[in-house]
Each structure stands twice: as structure tokens, then as C-alpha cells.
Design a protein around this motif. Structure first.
Motif, mmCIF file in Angstrom:
data_model
loop_
_atom_site.group_PDB
_atom_site.id
_atom_site.type_symbol
_atom_site.label_atom_id
_atom_site.label_comp_id
_atom_site.label_asym_id
_atom_site.label_seq_id
_atom_site.Cartn_x
_atom_site.Cartn_y
_atom_site.Cartn_z
ATOM 1 N N TYR A 132 0.812 -1.217 0.000
ATOM 2 C CA TYR A 132 0.000 0.000 0.000
ATOM 3 C C TYR A 132 0.847 1.271 0.000
ATOM 4 C CZ TYR A 132 -3.809 -3.199 0.935
ATOM 5 O OH TYR A 132 -4.705 -4.226 0.833
ATOM 6 N N PHE A 160 -9.035 -1.930 8.781
ATOM 7 C CA PHE A 160 -8.951 -2.911 7.685
ATOM 8 C C PHE A 160 -9.851 -4.083 8.039
ATOM 9 C CE2 PHE A 160 -5.741 -4.443 4.270
ATOM 10 C CZ PHE A 160 -6.725 -5.169 3.628
ATOM 11 N N ASN A 162 -11.865 -7.242 6.408
ATOM 12 C CA ASN A 162 -11.957 -8.123 5.242
ATOM 13 C C ASN A 162 -13.105 -9.094 5.505
ATOM 14 O OD1 ASN A 162 -11.680 -10.249 3.417
ATOM 15 N ND2 ASN A 162 -9.446 -10.242 3.469
ATOM 16 N N LEU A 185 -3.456 -8.282 8.064
ATOM 17 C CA LEU A 185 -3.986 -7.017 7.533
ATOM 18 C C LEU A 185 -3.422 -5.790 8.248
ATOM 19 C CD1 LEU A 185 -7.762 -8.060 7.435
ATOM 20 C CD2 LEU A 185 -6.057 -8.382 5.629
ATOM 21 N N CYS A 243 -9.092 -4.059 12.989
ATOM 22 C CA CYS A 243 -9.033 -4.902 11.792
ATOM 23 C C CYS A 243 -9.719 -6.233 12.065
ATOM 24 C CB CYS A 243 -7.596 -5.106 11.322
ATOM 25 S SG CYS A 243 -6.520 -5.962 12.484
ATOM 26 N N ILE A 255 -11.042 -0.351 4.075
ATOM 27 C CA ILE A 255 -9.601 -0.121 4.246
ATOM 28 C C ILE A 255 -9.378 1.390 4.307
ATOM 29 C CG2 ILE A 255 -7.278 -0.563 3.339
ATOM 30 C CD1 ILE A 255 -8.599 -2.784 1.575
#
Length: 337
Positions: A132, A160, A162, A185, A243, A255
Motif C-alpha cells: 500500500y 482494515f 476483510n 492485515l 481490523c 480499508i
């Protein structure tokens, strides 16, 4: 006598692990640099066949030892399960090869320190795929901070989520993964925050880690699938991380990295739940200025930058190596190690 332009050396690379991520990184390097894929090591025959479509002249090596022993290789790209990263990186460095490794470089700070020591001893460049950092969107946020446009940073919010989580079972075994969603993450966002703040010392870490809604007190059976972490830097900057894997986020992913300063704010965030599309924004009071929007073909760019750096100077880089250690030390503290 006709003067000729000096030609840059063609880098010869070995690729250890060419599953989905390894193949993506290999293709990005081959498509965007003059480097060639000279050798590949991969136990899965289907992955091998897919990789050979892009690297037709690469020879197949049956083991990492055989790959590292190839005399003509300048560097090794490592994309294997996390438990193997540190040992394989050290072996490649000791064989005189520069290394580009998937994150995490090690499962613990001790492992990372050992790899850095091997890089220093071999005097070979070591890089980690902290991808990133290389997005146009985060680069715009980073530059905004470094130029002082939003003043002195006093708080950072990192998120973050997911909705899916990893599809390989070793991610859920701390002995092989080193940790759960923080290691998978959170490491990216912790790196972005520390990098943007010039890697201050972290004086306080308070973490709450959960597995399926239950607070974790031991990692013997489970790793965390949700984490809430509050960190404070030596400059009293508040850095908050949240996260998760498999959370009900209402979309594929959330994110974000938002920085609050004395003159304004700046944020890096994904768009419409995407894992790939990011925008950068700058804030002043109630006003929002858009700095960057998609498209941006950033996937694999970190490897391309590694190759470019290798061509300029393939020796040990103390500054970035120290950063890898500092991030790993913070993650150790999150896990109470």
C-alpha cells in the motif's frame, strides 16, 4: 570513435513460490522492468504451468536450496507461506542474493531481526512487499503529511476489515502464521502510520483481540479474527487500529488510514468495498479536497521498485531494514510477546 550509452545490466531473478500472489508479482516485474525470470521453485504443478506462460525460459528448480545455489541470480522473490519467510530470506541472503519477500518478513520481531542481520552481513538489499506504500493514493497522503500541509499529526485512525478472511488453513495456526488479522492485515496499516510519522517510538500499546466474539487470552487454539488496538507514540500521538476477518461489514472490505493534524486531515480509503480501488482526500474543516482517484495499477508495484533499486544499488539499506524491525516489535507488543 562513437560514444555509446552505457547499458544497464539485465537482472536475473529467481521466484520462490508462484501461487496467485507470487505469479502476480512476477508478472508485474517482467512487464515493467528489464529483469528476467531465470528460475522458479514451486511445488504445485498447476502453479508452475501458469507461471511458465509468462516466464517461458525459466528453469524449474526442485528445492529452495537448489534455487539459491544458482550462481547467476541477482535476487530472489519469495511468496511462500509466512512460516517459511524468515528462514528462506536468510538462506537467500547468505547465498549472496538480494531478497524481495512477501509480508510478514518474520512471525516475530526476533525472526525479523535475524533476517536483517543476514542482510547486513551479506550486504545485500532486503525489501518487503508492503504494497500500500506504493499506491498513488497513499503516496498523495504521505506527501501531504511530509510537506506539513495538515500540520502536526496528533491522531491516526486505521481500519482494515476483510469480509472473507484467508482461504488457507495455515493462516489460522499461530505457529505457522505468527498471528491472525493483525499480522495479515493490520501490519500494512501499522507500517503506513509509522512510516508517515517518521517511525516514532511507541510508548504504550493496549490491545483487545477476539475470536468469534470471544476475547482471546491464549493463542494455543485460535488466532484473532477481530482486533482493536490503541497505541501512543513518544510524541503522544494516538494511533488506533481496528481490523478483522469475516466481519459483517456490509461490503467486501473497509480499508482506511486517516491522519488528523493541527491544520487539517488526510485520508487514504478504498472505494465501494474494493480491495484494489483507492482514493486520497485532504480535509480542512468541513471541506473535502480529492487528491487522487482510480484507476491505479498498483498491484505488484513494490516489486518493480525493488528491481529499480537493485539496478541502482543492491547493497544493504539500514534505514528500511530498521523500519521492518520497528513494525515487527509493535506487532509483538500487540500480541503480548
Amino acid at each position: 570513435m562513437i560514444a555509446t550509452q552505457p547499458t544497464k545490466k539485465e537482472l536475473s531473478l529467481g521466484f520462490l513460490g508462484v501461487g496467485w500472489i507470487g505469479r502476480n508479482r512476477m508478472e508485474a516485474i517482467l512487464n515493467n522492468t528489464g529483469a528476467k525470470a531465470a528460475a522458479i521453485t514451486e511445488p504445485d504443478s498447476e502453479n508452475c504451468d501458469a507461471a511458465k506462460k509468462s516466464a517461458k525460459n525459466a528453469i524449474l528448480k526442485t528445492s529452495s536450496e537448489a534455487l539459491f545455489a544458482e550462481k547467476d541470480l541477482d535476487g530472489i522473490v519469495i511468496a511462500t507461506p509466512s512460516a517459511m519467510h524468515a528462514q528462506q530470506s536468510m538462506e537467500a541472503l547468505k547465498a549472496g542474493k538480494a531478497v524481495f519477500c512477501q509480508k510478514p518478513l518474520g512471525r516475530t520481531a526476533e525472526e525479523v531481526e535475524q533476517v536483517v542481520a543476514a542482510s547486513r552481513e551479506a550486504n545485500k538489499l532486503l525489501s518487503v512487499d508492503l504494497s500500500y506504500r506504493y499506491t498513488k493514493a497513499f503516496k498523495a497522503v504521505y506527501d501531504t503529511i511530509q510537506k506539513g500541509e495538515i500540520g502536526d499529526i496528533f491522531a491516526v485512525d486505521l481500519t482494515f476489515h476483510n469480509a472473507y478472511g484467508p482461504d488457507k488453513e495455515w493462516f489460522y495456526d499461530i505457529k505457522r502464521s505468527g498471528g491472525g488479522c493483525v499480522m495479515d492485515l493490520g501490519i500494512h496499516l501499522i507500517d503506513l502510520a509509522l512510516w508517515s510519522l517518521d517511525f516514532p517510538e511507541i510508548k504504550d500499546v493496549q490491545s483487545r483481540l477476539y475470536h468469534k466474539g470471544q476475547k482471546l487470552t491464549s493463542f494455543e487454539e485460535h488466532v484473532e479474527d477481530f482486533a482493536s488496538v490503541a497505541m501512543t507514540s513518544e510524541k503522544d500521538q494516538a494511533i488506533n487500529l481496528e481490523c478483522s476477518w469475516h466481519v459483517s461489514a456490509g461490503k467486501d472490505a473497509i480499508i482506511e488510514a486517516t491522519f488528523y493534524g493541527t491544520k487539517g486531515g488526510a485520508s487514504f480509503k478504498n472505494i465501494n468495498g474494493s480491495f484494489y480501488d483507492f482514493k486520497a482526500e485532504k480535509y480542512h474543516g468541513t471541506q473535502t479536497e480529492t487528491l487522487v482517484t482510480p484507476p491505479d495499477e498498483w498491484s505488484g508495484r513494490a516489486g518493480v521498485v525493488w528491481v529499480e533499486n537493485l539496478l541502482e544499488n543492491d547493497t544493504f539499506d539500514e534505514k528500511t531494514a530498521t523500519q521492518f524491525i520497528k513494525t515487527a516489535q509493535v506487532i509483538d507488543r500487540i500480541y503480548g510477546r
